[in-house]
Design a protein around this motif. Structure first.
Motif, mmCIF file in Angstrom:
data_model
loop_
_atom_site.group_PDB
_atom_site.id
_atom_site.type_symbol
_atom_site.label_atom_id
_atom_site.label_comp_id
_atom_site.label_asym_id
_atom_site.label_seq_id
_atom_site.Cartn_x
_atom_site.Cartn_y
_atom_site.Cartn_z
ATOM 1 N N PRO A 1 0.790 -1.235 0.000
ATOM 2 C CA PRO A 1 0.000 0.000 0.000
ATOM 3 C C PRO A 1 0.822 1.284 0.000
ATOM 4 N N ARG B 1 -0.902 6.416 -3.825
ATOM 5 C CA ARG B 1 -1.022 7.606 -2.967
ATOM 6 C C ARG B 1 0.304 8.165 -2.483
ATOM 7 N N ALA C 1 7.098 5.306 1.227
ATOM 8 C CA ALA C 1 6.974 5.610 2.668
ATOM 9 C C ALA C 1 8.155 5.095 3.475
ATOM 10 N N ALA D 1 11.789 2.314 4.059
ATOM 11 C CA ALA D 1 12.202 0.911 4.001
ATOM 12 C C ALA D 1 11.017 0.050 4.413
ATOM 13 N N ASP D 2 11.036 -1.222 4.067
ATOM 14 C CA ASP D 2 9.943 -2.115 4.458
ATOM 15 C C ASP D 2 10.170 -2.554 5.902
ATOM 16 N N ILE D 3 9.361 -1.981 6.787
ATOM 17 C CA ILE D 3 9.564 -2.209 8.224
ATOM 18 C C ILE D 3 9.391 -3.688 8.574
ATOM 19 N N GLY E 1 13.574 5.934 4.059
ATOM 20 C CA GLY E 1 14.304 5.502 2.867
ATOM 21 C C GLY E 1 13.777 6.153 1.598
ATOM 22 N N GLU F 1 15.445 9.316 1.350
ATOM 23 C CA GLU F 1 16.867 9.047 1.065
ATOM 24 C C GLU F 1 17.073 8.743 -0.419
ATOM 25 N N GLU G 1 12.538 7.938 11.077
ATOM 26 C CA GLU G 1 13.126 6.718 11.642
ATOM 27 C C GLU G 1 13.220 6.761 13.157
ATOM 28 N N GLY H 1 19.325 5.314 7.483
ATOM 29 C CA GLY H 1 20.441 4.378 7.318
ATOM 30 C C GLY H 1 20.843 4.187 5.877
ATOM 31 N N ARG I 1 -1.859 -0.279 14.443
ATOM 32 C CA ARG I 1 -2.646 -0.529 13.232
ATOM 33 C C ARG I 1 -3.460 -1.812 13.366
ATOM 34 N N LYS J 1 -8.111 -3.816 13.449
ATOM 35 C CA LYS J 1 -8.595 -4.977 12.680
ATOM 36 C C LYS J 1 -9.264 -5.963 13.624
HETATM 37 C C1 3H9 Z 1 13.475 3.508 7.026
HETATM 38 O O1 3H9 Z 1 13.076 3.968 5.999
HETATM 39 C C2 3H9 Z 1 14.895 3.146 7.282
HETATM 40 C C3 3H9 Z 1 15.852 3.715 6.273
HETATM 41 O O2 3H9 Z 1 16.289 4.984 6.656
HETATM 42 C C4 3H9 Z 1 17.108 2.901 6.172
HETATM 43 C C5 3H9 Z 1 17.007 1.514 5.708
HETATM 44 C C6 3H9 Z 1 18.358 0.870 5.479
HETATM 45 N N1 3H9 Z 1 6.927 -0.763 5.707
HETATM 46 O O3 3H9 Z 1 -0.298 3.714 8.403
HETATM 47 P P1 3H9 Z 1 -1.259 3.094 7.468
HETATM 48 C C7 3H9 Z 1 1.826 -0.520 6.115
HETATM 49 S S1 3H9 Z 1 12.420 3.176 8.294
HETATM 50 C C8 3H9 Z 1 6.015 -1.749 5.678
HETATM 51 O O4 3H9 Z 1 -2.435 2.393 8.031
HETATM 52 P P2 3H9 Z 1 -1.890 5.702 6.412
HETATM 53 C C9 3H9 Z 1 1.041 -0.446 7.408
HETATM 54 O O5 3H9 Z 1 1.507 -1.377 8.343
HETATM 55 C C10 3H9 Z 1 10.806 3.561 7.680
HETATM 56 N N2 3H9 Z 1 4.700 -1.532 5.815
HETATM 57 O O6 3H9 Z 1 -1.756 4.114 6.344
HETATM 58 C C11 3H9 Z 1 -0.355 -0.749 6.915
HETATM 59 O O7 3H9 Z 1 -0.426 -2.143 6.700
HETATM 60 P P3 3H9 Z 1 -1.777 -2.941 6.929
HETATM 61 C C12 3H9 Z 1 10.523 4.999 7.708
HETATM 62 C C13 3H9 Z 1 4.290 -0.271 5.980
HETATM 63 O O8 3H9 Z 1 -2.380 6.106 5.082
HETATM 64 C C14 3H9 Z 1 -0.393 -0.062 5.550
HETATM 65 O O9 3H9 Z 1 0.978 0.072 5.147
HETATM 66 N N3 3H9 Z 1 9.139 5.226 7.328
HETATM 67 C C15 3H9 Z 1 5.187 0.793 6.027
HETATM 68 O O10 3H9 Z 1 -2.623 6.094 7.650
HETATM 69 C C16 3H9 Z 1 -1.034 1.294 5.554
HETATM 70 O O11 3H9 Z 1 -0.416 2.084 6.580
HETATM 71 C C17 3H9 Z 1 8.158 5.319 8.227
HETATM 72 O O12 3H9 Z 1 8.373 5.252 9.410
HETATM 73 C C18 3H9 Z 1 6.562 0.513 5.864
HETATM 74 N N4 3H9 Z 1 7.488 1.484 5.880
HETATM 75 O O13 3H9 Z 1 -0.407 6.248 6.640
HETATM 76 C C19 3H9 Z 1 6.769 5.532 7.683
HETATM 77 N N5 3H9 Z 1 4.499 1.940 6.220
HETATM 78 O O14 3H9 Z 1 -2.755 -2.354 5.989
HETATM 79 C C20 3H9 Z 1 5.802 4.604 8.333
HETATM 80 C C21 3H9 Z 1 3.202 1.592 6.276
HETATM 81 O O15 3H9 Z 1 -1.415 -4.362 6.703
HETATM 82 N N6 3H9 Z 1 4.473 4.711 7.767
HETATM 83 N N7 3H9 Z 1 3.073 0.253 6.143
HETATM 84 O O16 3H9 Z 1 -2.124 -2.659 8.398
HETATM 85 C C22 3H9 Z 1 3.625 5.709 8.039
HETATM 86 O O17 3H9 Z 1 3.934 6.654 8.736
HETATM 87 C C23 3H9 Z 1 2.234 5.612 7.505
HETATM 88 O O18 3H9 Z 1 1.988 4.269 7.192
HETATM 89 C C24 3H9 Z 1 1.974 6.453 6.224
HETATM 90 C C25 3H9 Z 1 0.567 6.098 5.656
HETATM 91 C C26 3H9 Z 1 2.007 7.948 6.591
HETATM 92 C C27 3H9 Z 1 2.970 6.150 5.150
#
Ligand code: 3H9
Length: 699
Positions: free
Chosen positions: A22, A56, A60, A62-64, A101, A104, A124, A132, A277, A281
């Motif tokens: 998503p 949309r 967002a 890296a894949d957490i 990411g 980045e 992060e 990272g 989240r 559900k």
């Molecule tokens: C990073 O990037 C590290 C890097 O610097 C370095 C790497 C080496 N991964 O929140 P929602 C899922 S750290 C996997 O309900 P919204 C979420 O679990 C990352 N899944 O929607 C949900 O799944 P489900 C830095 C993700 O519209 C679905 O997507 N980034 C991720 O209210 C919908 O999410 C963040 O910290 C992800 N990264 O909000 C951003 N993100 O439907 C984290 C979301 O199965 N994300 N999912 O329950 C957010 O802040 C919000 O999800 C976002 C959308 C604002 C994007």
């Protein structure tokens, strides 16, 4: 099978689209896809590259979900380096979330165009991590060390316009068609002979000023981020961006990032992220449509009613508040106006928004005005008879199908439901004070509540921006039932020999913003006292009862509002001072109860406090009051101050090991087996060698 990264040539521009719903997270397949696209970009037919996100969001992050699992190549920092090294200009086209990411990747591209409503950030830190994939090295080069530290340490995103002002992006899209504008940008660059412009090659502006910024940030974090791991590593990484060549800086970032990744705080915070989240559900609600919801009625204009009214107004509802007479109506209106005025003063709402919200608000003494409400919430005095009278009023005036809700924090919603001819419409909505601020909403489902009423309550929570947790009916539901147990432990600890100040200090050291006795002073001791007096008649005389809180209340020491409670408050001050008179009273009460005080250290305080909390949490799950352990975690984090970086009490219990928790409970049970009863669920899980997470996963 869906391809998460696709490419298409538009003239001489290679359009690379990331399509991984998503949120276009940068999972292994996406990273492979980007590497493939970069290889294609080497072809002579390609003169420039545009990176786009489908749906949309741009990306967002890296894949957490991959965190904590064995890392798979290609690694994101390498992908970013390859994007930056591309010999053709790379334009990132940004919309929706451009986070972690994702930002980045964008900073590794050579040029950036964004929609004004894009959200660019490095969040992060909220997950116990730091950027990272070069973020700590590229952000200071692009926008300066100060702005970079703000972005990374706050974790808060900025919009496109702010990003342009900071220098994080080069252009804002003027139309809805971002792809067309990005292509036009790439073609403009080509026409002007534009070459790759690599962030790594930029010098950090005014290195001396940047060093001062780092010193200040280090001092601020030393005070602000006590006990947290990643904020301090972030400052170190940005310092490396100033002091070291780019490649060396990247190596420092990688080392520190891996330390953050290995920390239990990362585990706790990511559990919190997913748990918040997951609570939405509810398996029983799959496929159930909520009832229509536009107009809300609130009965009661006190602190709670006004907070609920403001939350509902902000959620976009028309709100009718009912009070019993004109004077109380005026008071209710004043309470709502005060909260809205405070938001206006703090810039949380504009004056247009303020006026619009007030325009959607009506006060009245006539129940009949609730006739067109889709949902009514009573927020009157916490007394069954009073609440039953309000429900009788609902019966008279509410239209068929209206949801009838009680904002009770303890009372039996089944009894309230049984008193009306429409029990299927009755539900508990336990808001937390102040209701317009606190994130948590316990949705209390009674035996006969209809499923579409439960779905409507969850729909309401979404509109209000609240974290809703399903709870079953029992004394105190999830949160207050568990609180009742660890509050008892706090009282027992001070009777046994600890001071309230030592208990508070130990709990704060664990990561709570304030300790339990500070909390009691904030909430006001009179409410709990009244309840204890009500319960006195039915209390089992074999239960150990600590009288110390009553002794304080008998003196009128109710906490902050009376200037004296567990702490003493100077007039107008909310910072309490330790009070020798309280210690003397405790001493006297110990003598009266025949207790010889003993030394209790911070470790023991925490062991007892947390063991009671976890054991009660297990009971709440065992009794079906909470659906899963993660629901308990969310309630205690969102409503009771449990530190997020520890992931909630049940996740914390998994971290320290359930056998240890059970052993603690059994050890304490030797002193008082009536209070310390090992939860059957805890004992069963230990017997089966399982943890609470296994129950979360089973749903
Ligand atoms: C990073 O990037 C590290 C890097 O610097 C370095 C790497 C080496 N991964 O929140 P929602 C899922 S750290 C996997 O309900 P919204 C979420 O679990 C990352 N899944 O929607 C949900 O799944 P489900 C830095 C993700 O519209 C679905 O997507 N980034 C991720 O209210 C919908 O999410 C963040 O910290 C992800 N990264 O909000 C951003 N993100 O439907 C984290 C979301 O199965 N994300 N999912 O329950 C957010 O802040 C919000 O999800 C976002 C959308 C604002 C994007």
């Amino acid at each position: 099978m869906q391809v998460p990264v696709s490419t298409r040539l538009n003239g001489r521009v290679l359009v690379v689209t990331i399509d991984n719903p998503p949120v276009n997270a940068l999972g292994t397949e996406v990273r492979h896809g980007l590497e493939d696209a970069l290889r294609q970009a080497q072809d002579a037919s390609v003169a420039a590259v545009v990176l786009l996100g489908a749906g949309r969001h741009f990306i967002a992050g890296a894949d957490i979900r991959e965190f904590g699992k064995p890392p798979q190549t290609p690694f994101l920092p390498d992908v970013c380096n390859h994007i930056e090294a591309c010999a053709k200009p790379v334009v990132a086209a940004l919309h929706g979330s451009v986070l972690g990411g994702g930002l980045e990747v964008a900073m590794a591209a050579h040029y950036r165009i964004a929609r004004t409503d894009a959200r660019l950030g490095l969040p992060e830190v909220n997950l116990g991590l730091m950027p990272g994939a070069g973020g700590t090295q590229r952000a200071p080069r692009l926008i300066g060390a100060g702005a970079a530290l703000d972005l990374i340490l706050s974790g808060k995103p900025v919009n496109g316009a702010r990003a342009l002002a900071l220098g994080l992006v080069d252009r804002l899209a003027q139309t809805e068609d971002l792809e067309a504008e990005a292509l036009a940008y790439a073609n403009d660059l080509l026409a002007a002979g534009g070459r790759p412009r690599r962030t790594r090659d930029l010098a950090i502006a005014d290195a001396d000023a940047a060093r001062r910024v780092v010193t200040d940030a280090r001092a601020t974090q030393a005070k602000k981020a006590v006990g947290l791991f990643s904020p301090h590593r972030i400052v170190d990484a940005v310092e490396a961006a100033i002091e070291k060549p780019f490649e060396e800086g990247l190596a420092v970032e990688r080392r520190l990032f891996l330390q953050c990744m290995a920390s239990p705080q990362r585990k706790g915070l990511i559990h919190a992220f997913f748990a918040e989240r997951e609570v939405a559900k509810v398996p029983e609600l799959a496929g159930i449509q909520p009832r229509p919801l536009e107009r809300v009625g609130v009965v009661g204009g006190g602190t709670m009613g006004a907070g609920i009214a403001v939350a509902c107004l902000r959620g976009g509802f028309e709100v009718t508040m009912v009070e019993r007479d004109e004077a109380n109506c005026a008071r209710g209106r004043q309470n709502v106006e005060k909260l809205l005025a405070a938001w206006l003063a703090r810039g949380r709402i504009s004056s247009t928004e303020h006026d619009r919200l007030l325009g959607a608000f009506i006060t009245t003494t006539e129940y009949a005005r609730l006739g067109n409400a889709d949902l009514v919430i009573e927020a009157v005095f916490e007394d069954l008879k009073v609440k039953q009278a309000v429900f009788a009023g609902f019966d008279r005036v509410c239209k068929p199908g209206a949801v009838l809700a009680s904002n009770t924090s303890y009372l039996d919603v089944n009894v309230l439901a049984a008193g009306t001819p429409r029990p299927a419409d009755v539900i508990g909505l336990h808001f937390f004070s102040p209701a317009h601020v606190m994130k948590l909403l316990e949705i209390v489902v009674a035996d006969r509540t209809a499923q579409d009423v439960v779905a409507t309550a969850f729909a309401l929570a979404r509109k209000l921006g609240k974290t809703a947790v399903r709870a079953g009916v029992c004394d105190g539901f999830i949160g207050n039932r568990i609180l009742a147990c660890y509050r008892q432990v706090a009282y027992r600890l001070i009777e046994a020999g600890a001071t309230p100040y030592a208990v508070d200090a130990a709990v704060r050291h664990f990561g709570y913003p304030i300790g339990p006795f500070q909390m009691f002073d904030l909430a006001g001791g009179d409410i709990g006292w009244a309840m204890r007096k009500r319960q006195a008649a039915t209390r089992d005389p074999r239960d150990h009862y600590v009288r110390i809180p009553d002794v304080l209340c008998e003196r009128g020491w109710f906490g902050q509002k009376t200037g004296q409670g567990w702490y003493r408050y100077a007039p107008g001050s909310r910072a309490g001072e330790e009070d020798p008179e309280v210690l003397a009273l405790i001493e006297e009460e110990r003598r009266r109860a025949g207790v010889t005080p003993r030394a209790i250290d911070a470790d023991e305080i925490l062991q007892r406090y947390l063991a009671a909390m976890i054991n009660a949490g297990a009971d709440v799950v065992n009794d079906g009051i909470a659906l899963r352990p993660l629901d308990v975690d969310v309630v205690l984090m969102a409503g009771y101050g449990f530190p997020r970086h520890r992931g909630g009490p049940m996740a914390y219990a998994d971290e320290i090991g359930l056998p240890k928790v059970l052993a603690d409970v059994r050890r304490f049970a030797v002193e008082d087996a009536r209070f310390w009863k090992p939860s059957p669920l805890l004992a069963r899980l230990v017997g089966e060698g399982r943890n609470f997470a296994s129950l979360n996963a089973a749903h």
